[in-house]
Design an enzyme around this catalytic site. Structure first.
Site, PDB file in Angstrom:
ATOM      1  N   LYS A 111       0.821  -1.212   0.000  1.00 25.49           N
ATOM      2  CA  LYS A 111       0.000   0.000   0.000  1.00 25.49           C
ATOM      3  C   LYS A 111       0.849   1.252   0.000  1.00 25.49           C
ATOM      4  O   LYS A 111       0.462   2.256  -0.602  1.00 25.49           O
ATOM      5  CB  LYS A 111      -0.953   0.009   1.207  1.00 25.49           C
ATOM      6  CG  LYS A 111      -2.134  -0.924   1.016  1.00 25.49           C
ATOM      7  CD  LYS A 111      -3.247  -0.656   2.000  1.00 25.49           C
ATOM      8  CE  LYS A 111      -4.385  -1.644   1.785  1.00 25.49           C
ATOM      9  NZ  LYS A 111      -5.352  -1.650   2.879  1.00 25.49           N
ATOM     10  N   LYS A 193      -3.894 -10.828  -6.630  1.00 26.32           N
ATOM     11  CA  LYS A 193      -5.183 -10.986  -5.959  1.00 26.32           C
ATOM     12  C   LYS A 193      -6.246 -10.104  -6.607  1.00 26.32           C
ATOM     13  O   LYS A 193      -5.950  -8.991  -7.038  1.00 26.32           O
ATOM     14  CB  LYS A 193      -4.953 -10.619  -4.486  1.00 26.32           C
ATOM     15  CG  LYS A 193      -6.159 -10.297  -3.679  1.00 26.32           C
ATOM     16  CD  LYS A 193      -5.791  -9.797  -2.300  1.00 26.32           C
ATOM     17  CE  LYS A 193      -5.901  -8.289  -2.245  1.00 26.32           C
ATOM     18  NZ  LYS A 193      -6.222  -7.746  -0.926  1.00 26.32           N
ATOM     19  N   LYS A 196     -10.708  -4.677  -5.209  1.00 29.68           N
ATOM     20  CA  LYS A 196     -11.679  -3.663  -5.608  1.00 29.68           C
ATOM     21  C   LYS A 196     -10.989  -2.370  -6.039  1.00 29.68           C
ATOM     22  O   LYS A 196     -11.612  -1.505  -6.625  1.00 29.68           O
ATOM     23  CB  LYS A 196     -12.697  -3.408  -4.490  1.00 29.68           C
ATOM     24  CG  LYS A 196     -12.108  -3.076  -3.124  1.00 29.68           C
ATOM     25  CD  LYS A 196     -13.151  -3.227  -1.985  1.00 29.68           C
ATOM     26  CE  LYS A 196     -12.469  -3.107  -0.628  1.00 29.68           C
ATOM     27  NZ  LYS A 196     -13.174  -3.710   0.476  1.00 29.68           N
TER      28      LYS A 196
HETATM   29  P1  TYM Z   1     -10.862  -5.991   3.255  1.00 21.77           P
HETATM   30  O1  TYM Z   1     -11.951  -4.986   3.406  1.00 21.77           O
HETATM   31  O2  TYM Z   1      -9.727  -5.668   2.354  1.00 21.77           O
HETATM   32  O3  TYM Z   1     -11.451  -7.383   2.793  1.00 21.77           O
HETATM   33  C1  TYM Z   1     -12.525  -7.990   3.482  1.00 21.77           C
HETATM   34  C2  TYM Z   1     -12.380  -9.498   3.482  1.00 21.77           C
HETATM   35  O4  TYM Z   1     -12.317 -10.002   2.151  1.00 21.77           O
HETATM   36  C3  TYM Z   1     -11.189 -10.841   2.009  1.00 21.77           C
HETATM   37  N1  TYM Z   1     -10.693 -10.708   0.626  1.00 21.77           N
HETATM   38  C4  TYM Z   1     -10.509 -11.726  -0.223  1.00 21.77           C
HETATM   39  N2  TYM Z   1     -10.711 -13.050  -0.090  1.00 21.77           N
HETATM   40  C5  TYM Z   1     -10.439 -13.837  -1.153  1.00 21.77           C
HETATM   41  N3  TYM Z   1      -9.978 -13.372  -2.327  1.00 21.77           N
HETATM   42  C6  TYM Z   1      -9.761 -12.051  -2.516  1.00 21.77           C
HETATM   43  N4  TYM Z   1      -9.312 -11.602  -3.679  1.00 21.77           N
HETATM   44  C7  TYM Z   1     -10.032 -11.163  -1.424  1.00 21.77           C
HETATM   45  N5  TYM Z   1      -9.936  -9.825  -1.263  1.00 21.77           N
HETATM   46  C8  TYM Z   1     -10.341  -9.570  -0.004  1.00 21.77           C
HETATM   47  C9  TYM Z   1     -10.192 -10.328   3.014  1.00 21.77           C
HETATM   48  O5  TYM Z   1      -9.233 -11.308   3.357  1.00 21.77           O
HETATM   49  C10 TYM Z   1     -11.084  -9.971   4.179  1.00 21.77           C
HETATM   50  O6  TYM Z   1     -11.371 -11.095   4.976  1.00 21.77           O
HETATM   51  N6  TYM Z   1      -8.170  -5.345   7.420  1.00 21.77           N
HETATM   52  C11 TYM Z   1      -9.362  -5.966   6.868  1.00 21.77           C
HETATM   53  C12 TYM Z   1     -10.625  -5.537   7.565  1.00 21.77           C
HETATM   54  C13 TYM Z   1     -10.612  -5.706   9.044  1.00 21.77           C
HETATM   55  C14 TYM Z   1     -10.805  -6.926   9.755  1.00 21.77           C
HETATM   56  C15 TYM Z   1     -10.753  -6.590  11.140  1.00 21.77           C
HETATM   57  C16 TYM Z   1     -11.020  -8.239   9.361  1.00 21.77           C
HETATM   58  C17 TYM Z   1     -10.456  -4.722   9.954  1.00 21.77           C
HETATM   59  N7  TYM Z   1     -10.553  -5.235  11.231  1.00 21.77           N
HETATM   60  C18 TYM Z   1     -10.892  -7.540  12.114  1.00 21.77           C
HETATM   61  C19 TYM Z   1     -11.157  -9.206  10.356  1.00 21.77           C
HETATM   62  C20 TYM Z   1     -11.095  -8.858  11.725  1.00 21.77           C
HETATM   63  C21 TYM Z   1      -9.474  -5.589   5.406  1.00 21.77           C
HETATM   64  O7  TYM Z   1      -8.941  -4.601   4.975  1.00 21.77           O
HETATM   65  O8  TYM Z   1     -10.290  -6.390   4.702  1.00 21.77           O
END
Ligand code: TYM
Length: 330
Positions: A111, A193, A196
């Site tokens: 990032k 990966k 979005k």
């Molecule tokens: P975020 O918002 O980027 O993504 C949300 C969830 O989607 C999963 N994910 C994917 N899984 C499979 N293939 C992909 N291409 C893919 N892209 C995203 C992510 O692994 C995630 O589970 N830091 C986290 C949000 C967060 C969080 C937490 C999660 C904040 N606090 C506490 C769990 C517990 C994030 O940015 O996810």
């Protein structure tokens, strides 16, 4: 009863990666466990947001959670910023996390390359806020995709460190990563990966993409120059990604899928996978349209659930404050 915590950032439109890697797996957990599913709005502030859009996206993400099958009567669905204990615990945990640990986070490295003009301290300490999210609720299990695994490991390390100094305070959480679907890849560059924030719109499929867009994106998916439909991530990342998506959507095993497509064309595979995704998304999109139109209802759910979450969070925060020597207000 075991506790579950997870969240998604309202930072843009969600992809089928977010659904297959995370949200889809949250749904069945509601029946057996005490679940908290959070819209992690504070995390999005590491990148500049337009205020009106952020507000809209936060509310829409709640509607999307519900459209995917999360039930505010069974699970606590809430907004991170509504429970101030997240920020309060994050500060404390910042003082128990080493720069060296944060420096090793691959997501920070990625990032900070992409947002070179705004490498703020929040981007760096982002995993600490995530640790606070999880540890506040004494979560046992955290259902996430592969890319969040490293953040969960740092959460465990920080919790363990704190427990060693002050005695048992935090439950050490386990990651719950699905066998299939934990890392959905870009349809254009299948070594990357699916994200979005990709600038190429053909690289991702959004949960709310209309049917024709879904089909078009799958038809344009990058495969390879031979013609065998076989799962082999190393040599056939594009085809393997399509097989993974199909497996995750339909529940069919990889080997059954290989048999199903024996002797058939890549065009056929893309069409079939696209169709299965369209069918999966259809009911979600319909329910999203219903839920997202009732703003009053959504705000009411957020209010009620924030109260429940805040009550649970307060317990842990008070315990932590007491242990480290902060004087109670009395
Ligand atoms: P975020 O918002 O980027 O993504 C949300 C969830 O989607 C999963 N994910 C994917 N899984 C499979 N293939 C992909 N291409 C893919 N892209 C995203 C992510 O692994 C995630 O589970 N830091 C986290 C949000 C967060 C969080 C937490 C999660 C904040 N606090 C506490 C769990 C517990 C994030 O940015 O996810």
């Amino acid at each position: 009863k075991k506790r579950i915590f997870s969240g998604v950032q309202p930072s843009g439109n969600l992809t089928i990666g977010n659904y297959l890697g995370a949200i889809k797996n949250w749904i069945p957990l509601q029946e057996e466990y005490e679940c908290l599913y959070c819209v992690v709005d504070l995390h999005t502030l590491t990148v500049r947001q337009k205020p009106a859009e952020l507000r809209q996206r936060s509310l829409n993400l709640l509607a999307l959670y519900m459209a995917c099958g999360l039930d505010p009567k069974k699970s606590i669905l809430f907004l991170q910023s509504h429970v101030s204990a997240h920020s309060e615990l994050a500060w404390i945990l910042n003082c128990f996390t080493y720069m060296g640990e944060l420096n090793r986070m691959t997501q920070f490295k990625d990032k900070s390359q992409r947002h070179g003009d705004n490498i703020n301290a929040g981007l760096f300490t982002y995993p600490v806020l995530m640790a606070a999210d999880i540890l506040l609720y004494q979560a046992d299990l955290v259902p996430i995709g592969q890319d969040q695994k490293q953040h969960l490991e740092i959460t465990r390390d920080v919790a363990d460190r704190f427990n060693n100094i002050y005695g048992d305070t935090f439950t050490i959480p386990e990651a719950f990563i699905p066998k299939i679907g934990a890392k959905i890849m870009s349809l254009q560059e299948p070594e990357k990966k699916m994200s979005k924030s990709d600038e190429n719109e053909n690289a991702f499929v959004l949960i709310l993409d209309p049917q024709d867009a879904v089909m078009r994106k799958f038809k344009r998916a990058i495969t390879d120059s031979d013609r065998e439909i076989r799962y082999d991530e190393q040599n056939k990342p594009g085809v393997s990604n399509l097989i993974s998506i199909y497996s995750s959507v339909t529940g069919k095993s990889i080997s059954d899928i290989e048999k199903e497509f024996e002797g058939r064309s890549y065009g056929d595979l893309k069409e079939t996978v696209g169709q299965s995704v369209v069918e999966m998304l259809n009911p979600i999109q319909q329910r999203f349209n219903e839920f997202s139109s009732d703003k009053e209802q959504l705000n009411l759910i957020l209010k009620e659930n924030a109260e429940k979450a805040a009550y649970m969070a307060r317990k842990t925060l008070s315990k932590v404050q007491r242990k480290i020597g902060l004087l109670p207000r009395g």
